[in-house]
Write a protein that holds these residues in place. Sequence first.
Motif, short mmCIF file in Angstrom:
data_model
loop_
_atom_site.label_atom_id
_atom_site.label_comp_id
_atom_site.label_asym_id
_atom_site.label_seq_id
_atom_site.Cartn_x
_atom_site.Cartn_y
_atom_site.Cartn_z
N TYR A 152 -92.96 38.96 -11.23
CA TYR A 152 -92.31 39.85 -12.28
C TYR A 152 -90.77 39.93 -11.78
CZ TYR A 152 -90.74 44.10 -14.13
OH TYR A 152 -90.09 45.33 -14.82
N ASN A 153 -90.63 40.18 -10.36
CA ASN A 153 -89.24 40.44 -10.11
C ASN A 153 -88.36 39.32 -10.20
OD1 ASN A 153 -89.39 43.26 -9.28
ND2 ASN A 153 -90.32 42.29 -7.13
N LEU A 156 -87.42 39.01 -13.81
CA LEU A 156 -86.38 39.86 -14.12
C LEU A 156 -85.03 39.66 -13.37
CD1 LEU A 156 -85.86 42.63 -15.33
CD2 LEU A 156 -86.26 43.59 -13.12
N LYS A 166 -80.92 44.74 -17.99
CA LYS A 166 -82.23 44.99 -17.19
C LYS A 166 -83.22 45.65 -17.72
CE LYS A 166 -83.25 46.13 -12.30
NZ LYS A 166 -82.87 46.62 -11.01
N GLU A 170 -86.84 44.57 -18.52
CA GLU A 170 -87.95 45.07 -17.95
C GLU A 170 -88.91 45.55 -18.81
OE1 GLU A 170 -86.21 48.54 -15.92
OE2 GLU A 170 -86.10 47.44 -13.94
N LYS A 174 -92.71 43.78 -18.66
CA LYS A 174 -94.14 44.36 -18.42
C LYS A 174 -94.98 44.39 -19.42
CE LYS A 174 -91.75 48.22 -15.78
NZ LYS A 174 -91.23 49.60 -15.76
#
Length: 196
Positions: A152-153, A156, A166, A170, A174
């Motif tokens: 995920y990071n 992103l 950002k 996000e 998600k």
Amino acid sequence: MYEYITGKLTELAPAYAIIEAAGVGYFINISLQTYSEIENSDNVKLYLHYIVREDAQILYGFASKAERELFRLLIGVSGVGGNTARMIQSTYSPSELRNIIGSGNAVLLKNVKGLGLKTAQKIIVELSGKMVELKVDEKIAGAVSSIDNEAYNEALSALVMLGFQKGASEKVLKKIFKENPDLRVEEAIRIALKQL
């Protein structure tokens, strides 16, 4: 000027790769397509396209000659620069892009960040005949790994690096990972690019 580079992959992100060749580290811009091809490699070979501007010298790297040729076709269209072409190739696979251009679907093509309807229409008009000649080899992505916080990071940070806000990134990521937690990073980014 440069045909290809072969060397040790010292750093990799969805938007770039750093390859060490003969003791020099080269920063090379890549698409998600290339990222998925080289992500599990130690030593890589990338076919290069070198762009010299007044304010920068930029290397773009591709896992295959066909992907580089597609990039060159895209930047040959007036109004399409290297980063826009890379964004197009990151959003759509070569076969998807060939279908979009073949069917004349400018509305779908303009979903790419930074691409307006007029430029999308121009791409379709100028490349409709050339895409048939281009041989596109579509490789199916390898093993699917389970996605965790790290994936995920990474997704992103790639979206933020590509210029997306950002907060919006996000939210979209998600949702994507909630619906399909087994997605690979590059697939999650590709889906997010279509939704942002």
